[in-house]
Design a protein around this motif. Sequence first.
Motif, PDB file in Angstrom:
ATOM      1  N   SER A  18      -1.036 -82.555  42.537  1.00  0.00           N
ATOM      2  CA  SER A  18      -2.183 -81.803  42.031  1.00  0.00           C
ATOM      3  C   SER A  18      -1.803 -80.442  41.458  1.00  0.00           C
ATOM      4  O   SER A  18      -2.634 -79.778  40.836  1.00  0.00           O
ATOM      5  N   THR A  47      -6.157 -81.913  38.972  1.00  0.00           N
ATOM      6  CA  THR A  47      -5.276 -80.747  38.972  1.00  0.00           C
ATOM      7  C   THR A  47      -5.956 -79.568  39.660  1.00  0.00           C
ATOM      8  O   THR A  47      -7.094 -79.225  39.327  1.00  0.00           O
ATOM      9  N   ALA A  73       1.277 -70.962  41.758  1.00  0.00           N
ATOM     10  CA  ALA A  73       0.852 -72.131  40.973  1.00  0.00           C
ATOM     11  C   ALA A  73      -0.637 -72.099  40.662  1.00  0.00           C
ATOM     12  O   ALA A  73      -1.053 -72.541  39.591  1.00  0.00           O
ATOM     13  N   ILE A  74      -1.438 -71.643  41.607  1.00  0.00           N
ATOM     14  CA  ILE A  74      -2.855 -71.433  41.345  1.00  0.00           C
ATOM     15  C   ILE A  74      -3.245 -70.061  41.884  1.00  0.00           C
ATOM     16  O   ILE A  74      -2.629 -69.556  42.828  1.00  0.00           O
ATOM     17  N   PRO A  94      -0.426 -77.722  38.942  1.00  0.00           N
ATOM     18  CA  PRO A  94      -0.122 -77.658  37.505  1.00  0.00           C
ATOM     19  C   PRO A  94       1.384 -77.706  37.280  1.00  0.00           C
ATOM     20  O   PRO A  94       2.159 -77.141  38.053  1.00  0.00           O
ATOM     21  N   TRP A  95       1.821 -78.371  36.226  1.00  0.00           N
ATOM     22  CA  TRP A  95       3.244 -78.640  36.043  1.00  0.00           C
ATOM     23  C   TRP A  95       4.082 -77.373  36.073  1.00  0.00           C
ATOM     24  O   TRP A  95       5.186 -77.362  36.611  1.00  0.00           O
ATOM     25  N   GLU A  96       3.551 -76.275  35.528  1.00  0.00           N
ATOM     26  CA  GLU A  96       4.336 -75.048  35.512  1.00  0.00           C
ATOM     27  C   GLU A  96       4.525 -74.472  36.920  1.00  0.00           C
ATOM     28  O   GLU A  96       5.461 -73.714  37.180  1.00  0.00           O
ATOM     29  N   TYR A 100     -10.737 -78.099  41.779  1.00  0.00           N
ATOM     30  CA  TYR A 100      -9.920 -79.034  41.004  1.00  0.00           C
ATOM     31  C   TYR A 100     -10.610 -79.392  39.689  1.00  0.00           C
ATOM     32  O   TYR A 100     -11.843 -79.425  39.603  1.00  0.00           O
ATOM     33  N   LYS A 101      -9.789 -79.686  38.701  1.00  0.00           N
ATOM     34  CA  LYS A 101     -10.307 -80.268  37.467  1.00  0.00           C
ATOM     35  C   LYS A 101     -10.684 -81.729  37.724  1.00  0.00           C
ATOM     36  O   LYS A 101     -10.237 -82.326  38.707  1.00  0.00           O
ATOM     37  N   ILE A 148      -6.901 -75.798  40.448  1.00  0.00           N
ATOM     38  CA  ILE A 148      -7.015 -74.656  39.536  1.00  0.00           C
ATOM     39  C   ILE A 148      -7.268 -73.341  40.257  1.00  0.00           C
ATOM     40  O   ILE A 148      -7.018 -72.272  39.691  1.00  0.00           O
TER      41      ILE A 148
END
Length: 435
Positions: A411, A359, A425-426, A413-415, A354-355, A361
């Motif tokens: 958590s 978020t 998503a990740i 990412p919006w996209e 996570y960042k 990753i």
Amino acid sequence: MSGSPSSAGVSTALLTDRYELTMVAAALADGTAKRHCVFEVFARRLPEGRRYGVVAGTGRLLESIERFRFGEQELRTLADVVDRETLDWLADYRFSGDVDGYPEGELYFPGSPILTVSGAFADTVVLETLALSVLNYDSAVASAASRMVTAAAGRPIIEMGSRRTHEAAAVAAARATYLAGFAATSNLEAERRHGIPTAGTAAHAFVLLHDDELGAFKSQVATLGADTTLLVDTYDIRRGIELAIEAAGPGLGAVRIDSGDLGELARQARDQLDALGAKNTRIVLSGDLDEYAIASLRAEPVDSYGVGTSVVTGSGAPTAGLVYKLVEVDDKPVAKRSAAKESRGGRKSTLRRYKPTGTAIEEVVHPVASPPKMGPHDRVVPIPLMRGGEQVAGLSTLEESREHLRAALVSVPWEGLKLSRGEPAIATVFEDGNR
């Protein structure tokens, strides 16, 4: 061969495929049944167009494993399937291995080892069909439902798909959709079994039963109160709304529209209700809705939705595509090498990175014996679920799993929450332990 009694509840032992037991029979005969094995459940890929999956059904599966016992009735059924030695073994069977996995309500991605089952070969292989049956359906429904909840942007959704699936699947679907964030279900067995809130008032048949629409509405209000929801599209919707307010007054709880151009009808209904002084009367839409239809209605004056067929069928992805594969025998990695269905050998775990902002990753899948270095915000995903065949104390309740998923989606990412097609998503990174 007396046959061990099943644990509390109906035995789940025959919710399996014949080849699971014929493999056990052969392994008992050749002496390999006691070799220590590790099986993993994972998805090679996500369904087309999906950015993430939702783990659901874990609680149901653990309870089903505890009831995977062969009593007299089950053994009689199998008398012509396996030999006497195998029947004797089954009579005493009780899963005594360990299970680890992703918490229910967790997100998963391609290659995520969402369930790890370890123990003797015979003990663990017989659980394959049961595990995949539960997890594939529940995860497919929860994944679809989660997308609908995101599309609804805070507006409640009621699950009402019982009439569109098998009666047992209907209860599982209600549980999975509630986990994913639906507000309620129409299924009463789901309330009895899982404590899920239920909702529902009347169908078109109730309106048609009466000589006129006003009489039907007055009858429903007299029984259920003015806060009820009146179905206004049996005949003419505009006239139906007018009669609904005449029957219940401006304090009517809601009107439901189940057909037609729902966006346009919602706008017209809102204007009419406001003009009739029913400014607080809610508008409920239903009728072949899915996540895309719900997203298209986001700007309309809608208060809640009812969803049936699409969610109980996974909204185009009726299975999560999960597989149950042997990855380790006597502490040595094994793997299937066929080009189309390759798997990675060895027992694995997962670290999610996570960042600092929270978020997610990266999904790092690695050998259990060689964990990567953890960052300050990273998290190990799998947890112990069963030890020695018994559920671990303190596992999450359905409500807690529901909250876990809500937090997990925050958590992403919006996209990764878009309904459009794209990459997961990740990213999933596989480490071999040699770095």
